[in-house]
Design an enzyme around this catalytic site. Structure first.
Site, PDB file in Angstrom:
ATOM      1  N   HIS A   1       5.272 -58.852   6.030  1.00  0.00           N
ATOM      2  CA  HIS A   1       4.275 -57.887   5.538  1.00  0.00           C
ATOM      3  C   HIS A   1       4.897 -56.918   4.550  1.00  0.00           C
ATOM      4  O   HIS A   1       4.465 -55.776   4.428  1.00  0.00           O
ATOM      5  CB  HIS A   1       3.650 -57.115   6.699  1.00  0.00           C
ATOM      6  CG  HIS A   1       2.886 -57.979   7.636  1.00  0.00           C
ATOM      7  ND1 HIS A   1       3.432 -58.539   8.758  1.00  0.00           N
ATOM      8  CD2 HIS A   1       1.596 -58.404   7.603  1.00  0.00           C
ATOM      9  CE1 HIS A   1       2.527 -59.267   9.382  1.00  0.00           C
ATOM     10  NE2 HIS A   1       1.398 -59.199   8.704  1.00  0.00           N
TER      11      HIS A   1
ATOM     12  N   GLY B   1      -2.915 -54.383  23.434  1.00  0.00           N
ATOM     13  CA  GLY B   1      -2.115 -53.519  22.574  1.00  0.00           C
ATOM     14  C   GLY B   1      -0.646 -53.536  22.932  1.00  0.00           C
ATOM     15  O   GLY B   1       0.209 -53.214  22.105  1.00  0.00           O
TER      16      GLY B   1
ATOM     17  N   GLY C   1      -2.344 -40.417  18.108  1.00  0.00           N
ATOM     18  CA  GLY C   1      -3.346 -41.035  18.971  1.00  0.00           C
ATOM     19  C   GLY C   1      -3.508 -40.294  20.279  1.00  0.00           C
ATOM     20  O   GLY C   1      -4.626 -40.151  20.802  1.00  0.00           O
TER      21      GLY C   1
ATOM     22  N   THR D   1       1.882 -43.138  23.201  1.00  0.00           N
ATOM     23  CA  THR D   1       0.598 -43.545  22.637  1.00  0.00           C
ATOM     24  C   THR D   1      -0.519 -42.757  23.306  1.00  0.00           C
ATOM     25  O   THR D   1      -0.273 -41.921  24.178  1.00  0.00           O
ATOM     26  CB  THR D   1       0.333 -45.048  22.854  1.00  0.00           C
ATOM     27  OG1 THR D   1       0.081 -45.280  24.256  1.00  0.00           O
ATOM     28  CG2 THR D   1       1.506 -45.899  22.401  1.00  0.00           C
TER      29      THR D   1
ATOM     30  N   GLY E   1      -3.583 -61.578   8.195  1.00  0.00           N
ATOM     31  CA  GLY E   1      -3.711 -60.990   6.878  1.00  0.00           C
ATOM     32  C   GLY E   1      -3.529 -61.997   5.762  1.00  0.00           C
ATOM     33  O   GLY E   1      -2.889 -63.037   5.931  1.00  0.00           O
ATOM     34  N   SER E   2      -4.100 -61.698   4.609  1.00  0.00           N
ATOM     35  CA  SER E   2      -3.870 -62.511   3.416  1.00  0.00           C
ATOM     36  C   SER E   2      -2.556 -62.066   2.775  1.00  0.00           C
ATOM     37  O   SER E   2      -1.951 -61.076   3.172  1.00  0.00           O
ATOM     38  CB  SER E   2      -5.027 -62.353   2.440  1.00  0.00           C
ATOM     39  OG  SER E   2      -6.232 -62.823   3.021  1.00  0.00           O
ATOM     40  N   GLY E   3      -2.129 -62.817   1.773  1.00  0.00           N
ATOM     41  CA  GLY E   3      -0.847 -62.529   1.139  1.00  0.00           C
ATOM     42  C   GLY E   3       0.284 -63.375   1.669  1.00  0.00           C
ATOM     43  O   GLY E   3       1.425 -63.287   1.188  1.00  0.00           O
ATOM     44  N   HIS E   4      -0.011 -64.230   2.671  1.00  0.00           N
ATOM     45  CA  HIS E   4       1.008 -65.091   3.281  1.00  0.00           C
ATOM     46  C   HIS E   4       0.840 -66.556   2.880  1.00  0.00           C
ATOM     47  O   HIS E   4       1.433 -67.431   3.498  1.00  0.00           O
ATOM     48  CB  HIS E   4       0.928 -65.003   4.801  1.00  0.00           C
ATOM     49  CG  HIS E   4       1.055 -63.630   5.359  1.00  0.00           C
ATOM     50  ND1 HIS E   4       2.158 -62.845   5.148  1.00  0.00           N
ATOM     51  CD2 HIS E   4       0.199 -62.886   6.114  1.00  0.00           C
ATOM     52  CE1 HIS E   4       1.991 -61.675   5.761  1.00  0.00           C
ATOM     53  NE2 HIS E   4       0.805 -61.684   6.347  1.00  0.00           N
TER      54      HIS E   4
ATOM     55  N   CYS F   1      -4.939 -41.355  10.513  1.00  0.00           N
ATOM     56  CA  CYS F   1      -5.516 -41.299  11.865  1.00  0.00           C
ATOM     57  C   CYS F   1      -6.710 -40.353  11.911  1.00  0.00           C
ATOM     58  O   CYS F   1      -7.743 -40.665  12.498  1.00  0.00           O
ATOM     59  CB  CYS F   1      -4.448 -40.865  12.864  1.00  0.00           C
ATOM     60  SG  CYS F   1      -5.039 -40.747  14.574  1.00  0.00           S
TER      61      CYS F   1
END
Length: 583
Positions: A224, A494, A564, A502, A60-63, A411
C-alpha cells in the site's frame, strides 16, 4: 532523485475515475468477464448454477492484476475492488457474495488480506450474508514476515494469490466449502513473504509517498505504498535475495530436505531482466541449503502501483499435504493474470455490463423484532441519540488533532458525518423497536462514515442489534448483553482487545462497571459507568498501540489519548448523562 513533492505523472483520465476506468478496460480486454459497475465487482460470465463453491477475492485497487485480473476459470470466480489502496465498502462486498451465490450454490469462500479495513468491511458483509441464508465462509491471510509480530498478525501480501489458485482448484474438483476453507487456513500457516523496494509509488494525482536515497532500499515494504521496517544500502541481487530468504527460511523453520514453491511478486516497475536475475538467485540459494524448489512463479501478482521492488513468497510443501497442494497449483487456469487466457474470445453478449440488483432484494434482518419501547422510552432514546450526535459534531477538531499523529487526521470529520446523519435520522424515524434502530444506525455508519471507523461502528451496532432482536424484555441485562455483543464483534473482525489503545478501552471499562452495578440505583449506576468510560479513555494516553493504524507507526508519533477512545467516551457519556436525568 526527484523532490519528494514532485507530482508523479500517470496516463489516466482523472484520479477520481481511474479505478472505474481500469475495470472498464479489463472487461474490454477479456470479454468473458462481466463488470458490475456500480459495485465495482467483476465476475466470470456464468449461466445457471454450477453447484460448486465460488471463490471471491478483493481489496484496494492499485495492486493490479490483483484481484479482478485474477478472475477466471481455475482462479477467482469474482473480485470486488475498492478505491486506490482502500478497502471496498461492505455493501459492495455483500453484492459480490450474493451475486456469486446466485450461480454457485455450493457456497462462497471469501479470501481477505489482514488489514483492518478489509477485515471489518469483508467481515460485516460475511455476517450480513449469513443472516440472509447465504452459505459463506471467510479466511484472513497475513503471511508478511515484516509485520508478523504485530498484535493482529502479519499483513496479507501475494500469498493471497497462491491461495486463490489452490482453493479454486479444489472447488473445480468438487470439494465442499468447509473443506476448502480449512485447507486454505492450513496452507497459510506454511507461507511467508518478505520484500524490498528501491523507490516509492504515488497515488494518482499525488507526490511519492516517502523518500528514499539513491543508494538505499527499504526492507519489508508493503503493498500500500508503505515504507519498510529498515533502511539498508542497496546490495547485489545475490545479496538482496539472501537477505530476504535468510529471514523467510528462519520464519518458516525450513531445513534441508524440505520442499517449497516460490513466487516473486513484482511490486510495479521492476524490469523483467531484474526479475529473471532474482529468479536464478532464488534457485541457487535454496539449492545451497538443500531445500527443493518444486515450482517458481514470477510476475505482477499483488503490485503497489509503480513501486520499484519485489517480494518473495515461499510455501512450504509439508509432508502431509504438500503433494496435493502442488497438484492444485498445477491445475489449469484461464484467468487474465496469466498470458494466453482464452477469456479473450468474444461472444454475442459481450456488451452487457450491468449490475444485478435482485441478489440484494432479500434482507431477512429488517423484520420487527426484540423488545418494544413505550412512548416515553422512545423519547428518551431519541434525545439521547441527539445528545450523542451533537457531542460528536462538537468534538470534531479535538478528534482530528488526536488522530493526526498516528492516522490521517480525519477521525473527527468521519464521526461528525455520522453525527449529522443521526440528527437527520431521528427527526422522522420510528424508535419503537431498538433492535431495528441499531440496525439502521449500523447501515448509516457504513454509508455515511465509510472507511475503517465506519466498518468498526457498523459491525458493533449490527451485532448489538442482533442481540436485542433475540431479547424479550427491555432491561438493563438486555442492553448489557447487546453492549458485550458489539465489543465481541469488533474484536472478532478488528483484531483489537482491551488494552490495545482503541475505542474498546473506553467501552470495556464502562461495560465492566455497568455490569458490576446492575442491581444498584439506576442513576448512580449510570454515573459510575460514565466515570469509568472517561477513565478508560484517559488510560489510552499511556498505552502502547497494538492494533489499528497506530500500531504501524513509531511510538514517537502516538501522543495523547486515542482518538477512537475519546470519540467513544464523548458519545457514551452523553447518552448516559441524558438517560440518568430523564429515565
Amino acid at each position: 532523485m526527484a523532490e519528494h513533492n514532485t507530482m508523479t505523472r500517470k496516463v489516466i483520465n482523472s484520479p477520481e475515475s481511474c479505478v472505474d476506468d481500469n475495470l472498464r478496460g479489463l472487461v474490454a480486454l477479456f470479454p468473458k468477464l462481466r463488470l458490475h459497475p456500480k459495485h465495482r465487482v467483476v465476475t466470470v460470465r456464468t449461466k445457471g448454477d454450477s453447484g460448486r463453491v465460488a471463490v471471491l477475492g478483493g481489496g484496494g485497487s492499485g495492486h493490479e492484476p490483483f484481484a479482478a485480473g485474477l478472475t477466471g476459470a481455475g482462479m477467482l470466480d469474482g473480485a470486488v475492488a475498492g478505491g486506490i489502496f482502500a478497502s471496498p465498502p461492505t455493501g459492495h462486498v455483500l453484492y459480490a457474495i450474493a451475486q456469486l451465490f446466485k450461480h454457485h450454490s455450493g457456497g462462497v469462500l471469501v479470501i481477505m488480506g489482514n488489514y483492518t479495513g478489509d477485515r471489518l468491511n469483508f467481515g460485516k458483509a460475511i455476517e450480513k450474508a449469513k443472516i440472509t441464508g447465504i452459505k459463506v465462509e471467510g479466511i484472513i491471510v497475513g503471511e508478511d514476515v515484516a509485520s508478523s509480530k504485530n498484535k493482529t498478525g502479519g499483513r496479507g501480501m501475494c500469498g493471497e494469490v497462491i491461495l486463490y489458485k489452490m482453493t479454486a482448484a479444489m472447488s473445480l474438483r468438487g470439494y465442499d466449502l468447509l473443506t476448502i476453507r480449512d485447507m486454505a487456513i492450513d496452507a497459510s500457516k506454511y507461507m511467508a513473504t518478505l520484500g524490498v523496494c528501491l523507490s516509492a509509488c504515488s497515488l494518482p494525482g499525488q507526490p511519492p509517498l516517502f523518500e528514499i536515497a539513491p543508494d538505499e532500499m527499504e526492507l519489508g515494504a508493503g503493498v500500500h505504498g508503505e515504507a519498510g521496517i529498515e533502511k539498508l544500502k542497496i546490495g547485489t541481487a545475490k545479496e538482496t535475495v539472501k537477505l530476504i530468504l535468510d529471514r523467510i527460511v528462519e520464519h518458516l523453520k525450513l531445513e534441508a530436505g524440505n520442499r517449497v514453491i516460490a513466487a516473486i511478486n513484482n511490486l510495479g516497475s521492476t524490469s523483467i531482466l531484474e526479475i529473471n536475475i532474482i529468479s536464478g538467485e532464488i534457485k541457487e540459494y535454496l539449492e545451497s541449503k538443500g531445500i527443493h524448489l518444486e515450482r517458481i512463479y514470477a510476475g505482477h501478482l499483488k503490485a503497489s502501483l509503480e513501486m520499484h521492488g519485489f517480494q518473495i513468497c515461499l510455501l512450504h510443501l509439508n509432508s502431509q499435504y504438500g503433494d496435493l497442494w502442488l497438484d492444485f497449483l498445477d491445475d489449469p487456469t484461464d484467468c487474465p493474470g496469466w498470458a494466453g487466457s482464452n477469456l479473450s474470445i468474444r461472444s454475442k453478449d459481450d456488451e452487457s455490463h450491468e449490475d444485478d440488483e435482485t441478489v440484494l432484494h432479500t434482507d431477512g434482518r429488517k423484520a420487527i423484532s426484540g423488545p418494544k419501547l413505550s412512548a416515553k422510552e422512545q423519547d428518551i432514546l431519541r434525545m439521547s441519540l441527539k445528545s450523542a450526535a451533537e457531542d460528536l459534531i462538537k468534538n470534531e477538531e479535538l478528534l482530528n488533532r488526536l488522530d493526526s499523529g498516528c492516522g490521517d487526521g480525519d477521525c473527527g470529520i468521519t464521526l461528525k458525518n455520522f453525527g449529522h446523519a443521526i440528527l437527520s435520522y431521528i427527526q422522522t424515524a420510528s424508535l419503537e423497536y431498538p433492535s431495528n434502530v441499531l440496525w439502521e444506525l449500523s447501515e448509516m455508519a457504513e454509508t455515511d462514515m465509510g472507511g475503517t471507523s465506519g466498518g468498526i461502528y457498523s459491525l458493533g451496532l449490527s451485532a448489538a442489534s442482533q442481540s436485542l432482536a433475540g431479547a424479550s424484555v427491555n432491561s438493563r441485562e438486555t442492553w448489557l448483553s447487546a453492549w458485550e455483543s458489539a465489543m465481541s464483534a469488533i474484536t472478532k473482525y478488528g483484531g483489537a482487545e482491551p488494552g490495545d489503545r482503541t475505542m474498546l478501552d473506553t467501552l470495556h471499562s464502562a461495560a465492566v462497571v455497568f455490569k458490576d452495578n446492575l442491581k444498584s440505583d439506576f442513576k448512580i449506576a449510570l454515573e459510575k459507568t460514565a466515570e469509568a468510560a472517561e477513565a478508560g479513555c484517559a488510560a489510552t494516553a499511556n498505552m502502547i498501540a497494538r492494533a489499528g493504524r497506530a500500531s504501524y507507526v513509531s511510538r514517537a508519533h502516538v501522543r495523547g489519548e486515542d482518538a477512537g477512545a475519546r470519540a467513544a467516551a464523548a458519545w457514551l457519556t452523553a447518552v448516559l448523562a441524558y438517560v440518568a436525568l430523564h429515565y
